[in-house]
Design a protein around this motif. Structure first.
Motif, mmCIF file in Angstrom:
data_model
loop_
_atom_site.group_PDB
_atom_site.id
_atom_site.type_symbol
_atom_site.label_atom_id
_atom_site.label_comp_id
_atom_site.label_asym_id
_atom_site.label_seq_id
_atom_site.Cartn_x
_atom_site.Cartn_y
_atom_site.Cartn_z
ATOM 1 N N PRO A 1 -6.469 0.023 -5.595
ATOM 2 C CA PRO A 1 -7.728 -0.339 -4.710
ATOM 3 C C PRO A 1 -7.588 -1.530 -4.560
ATOM 4 C CG PRO A 1 -6.686 -1.021 -7.273
ATOM 5 C CD PRO A 1 -5.360 -0.249 -6.417
ATOM 6 N N ARG B 1 1.310 3.944 -2.662
ATOM 7 C CA ARG B 1 1.300 5.365 -3.040
ATOM 8 C C ARG B 1 1.922 5.868 -3.438
ATOM 9 N NH1 ARG B 1 -2.755 5.128 2.207
ATOM 10 N NH2 ARG B 1 -4.817 4.634 1.439
ATOM 11 N N ARG C 1 -5.588 10.635 -5.310
ATOM 12 C CA ARG C 1 -6.029 10.107 -5.655
ATOM 13 C C ARG C 1 -5.212 8.410 -4.184
ATOM 14 N NH1 ARG C 1 -4.127 8.182 -10.140
ATOM 15 N NH2 ARG C 1 -5.687 6.134 -10.272
ATOM 16 N N THR C 2 -5.112 9.106 -2.671
ATOM 17 C CA THR C 2 -4.737 7.904 -1.940
ATOM 18 C C THR C 2 -5.586 7.234 -1.487
ATOM 19 O OG1 THR C 2 -5.489 10.413 -0.569
ATOM 20 C CG2 THR C 2 -3.122 9.834 -0.634
ATOM 21 N N GLY C 3 -7.312 7.659 -1.545
ATOM 22 C CA GLY C 3 -8.588 6.495 -1.045
ATOM 23 C C GLY C 3 -8.790 5.957 -2.569
ATOM 24 N N GLU C 4 -8.271 5.602 -3.957
ATOM 25 C CA GLU C 4 -8.308 5.127 -4.860
ATOM 26 C C GLU C 4 -7.015 3.979 -4.750
ATOM 27 O OE1 GLU C 4 -7.888 7.357 -8.342
ATOM 28 O OE2 GLU C 4 -9.045 8.540 -7.552
ATOM 29 N N ILE C 5 -5.611 4.034 -4.329
ATOM 30 C CA ILE C 5 -4.419 3.517 -4.774
ATOM 31 C C ILE C 5 -4.541 2.995 -3.280
ATOM 32 C CG2 ILE C 5 -2.208 3.564 -5.288
ATOM 33 C CD1 ILE C 5 -2.365 6.285 -7.368
ATOM 34 N N ARG D 1 -6.514 4.473 5.038
ATOM 35 C CA ARG D 1 -7.117 5.926 5.432
ATOM 36 C C ARG D 1 -5.900 6.326 5.917
ATOM 37 N NH1 ARG D 1 -13.019 6.490 7.815
ATOM 38 N NH2 ARG D 1 -14.423 5.499 6.697
ATOM 39 N N GLU E 1 -0.911 1.658 -10.788
ATOM 40 C CA GLU E 1 -1.995 1.610 -11.093
ATOM 41 C C GLU E 1 -2.513 0.091 -11.327
ATOM 42 O OE1 GLU E 1 -3.831 3.742 -12.516
ATOM 43 O OE2 GLU E 1 -2.827 5.838 -11.872
ATOM 44 N N ARG F 1 0.893 -1.038 -0.230
ATOM 45 C CA ARG F 1 -0.050 0.377 0.323
ATOM 46 C C ARG F 1 1.326 0.888 -0.010
ATOM 47 N NH1 ARG F 1 -3.001 -0.999 3.996
ATOM 48 N NH2 ARG F 1 -1.819 -0.727 5.808
#
Length: 365
Positions: free
Chosen positions: A223, A152, A217-221, A198, A157, A148
């Motif tokens: 996925p 980030r 885009r920390t909330g989507e990377i 989070r 991707e 993770r």
């Protein structure tokens, strides 16, 4: 776009870790030397698989007091090993740890990463973590937290595990530069305490160079992986007592609950409830939902008192009530054991008593 060179890119991580690192009982004071007790690293890494640090700390202390060396663990009986692991879950880790300790006690520690990976229970991540933290080998250890963090930072991707080989190659020079133990644990610490699902980006020493933060885009990377819906079941969980003994399933040699004793369980659909008012042999308590990785159980606990012990069915054994506390049980079964000392009540609805006893008895009984 090529990734930046890792030693310079990750340079702020090492001094940050030296300032904020948690005082954990398996952590060495000197992160520039090989760990004084590689066995402590092995124990902690097996315990930390899928388990939070706060949960592991007291278990680690009790374990090291009881089994302070690989030899003492290798010589221990499996019942005592499972009993000490009781409540930590994923019990096959305890069996892997005992087998790995037996190998180390007999042959010594492997001299390279490939050798470590042959020890029972050590997959690529655990072998690399033990190699880096215990022996200062520049072996990149990538667990969920590290994937993770790197996803980030490098704005990767898709699923970062698909680029595991490339990430290990990228990370290795930073381990060489900043120290394998220090940087490995720094990545773990960052993922566990700051770059969580989070993230707390304001506390991150790498925030100024994080690709996902710059692009918002920390909330989507990375996925979020989709999980299969757990299988649901509704169960009666039965403590059957007769003549000062309780009936339990003896530990099996294989499977998810290998090494553990279990209360008999019955699917509610096969043993439907019926009015039970006035049935003095039955006691019940409020039920609960037991959640596992792949299933959810709605559990209704019962205590049934029979007049006499009978020939039990396959895999079942009568255990003296005085010995019940010494048995290794999973969390669900521990909970019923604890309830036996609490006040219950006569259930309003319960399965037919005779049907439960027949289900627990040997076919010829």
């Amino acid at each position: 776009m090529p990734w930046p060179v890792s030693p310079g890119f990750l340079a702020p991580l090492a001094p940050w870790f030296d300032r904020v690192r948690r005082d954990l009982p398996w952590r060495a004071a000197d992160l520039d030397a090989p760990h004084p007790d590689p066995y402590a690293v092995l124990v902690s890494e097996l315990m930390l698989q899928q388990t939070q640090v706060a949960t592991v700390v007291p278990y680690f202390g009790r374990w090291m007091a009881r089994f302070p060396t690989p030899a003492t663990l290798a010589e221990a009986d499996e019942d005592s090993v499972h009993k000490l692991w009781e409540g930590l879950g994923y019990y096959r880790r305890a069996r892997f740890l005992k087998a790995a300790a037996a190998s180390v006690a007999a042959e010594g520690w492997p001299g390279d990463l490939e050798g470590l990976a042959t020890l029972p229970g050590l997959g690529p991540y655990t072998a690399a973590a033990v190699g880096a933290i215990a022996f200062q080998w520049p072996a990149p250890a990538l667990d969920g937290n590290a994937f993770r963090v790197l996803a980030r930072l490098l704005e990767i991707e898709g699923e970062p595990k698909a680029q595991a080989a490339e990430l290990r190659a990228w990370l290795a020079p930073a381990l060489e530069t900043h120290g394998p133990s220090r940087l490995t644990q720094a990545l773990m610490e960052l993922g566990a305490t700051v770059c969580a699902p989070r993230p707390a980006c304001g506390a991150c020493p790498l925030a100024d160079r994080c690709g996902a933060r710059r692009s918002g885009r920390t909330g989507e990377i990375p996925p979020v992986a989709k999980r299969a819906k757990p299988r649901a079941s509704i169960l009666w969980l039965l403590a059957l007592e007769a003549e000062g003994h309780f009936l339990l399933h003896a530990p099996s040699a294989e499977g998810l609950l290998a090494g553990l004793w279990r209360w008999p369980t019955f699917e509610a659909s096969a043993f439907p409830p019926q009015p039970a008012a006035g049935e003095s042999s039955l006691t019940a308590w409020p039920g609960w939902t037991q959640v596992y990785t792949h299933r959810r159980e709605a559990v209704s606990p019962l205590h049934l008192r029979a007049k006499n012990c009978f020939a039990p069915g396959p895999g079942l054994r009568w255990i003296a009530a005085a010995d019940l506390s010494a048995l290794a049980l999973g969390k669900r079964d521990q909970r019923l054991r604890d309830l036996l000392t609490a006040s219950g009540q006569t259930p309003l609805e319960a399965p037919e008593v005779a049907a439960l006893i027949r289900a627990c008895a040997a076919p010829s009984a």
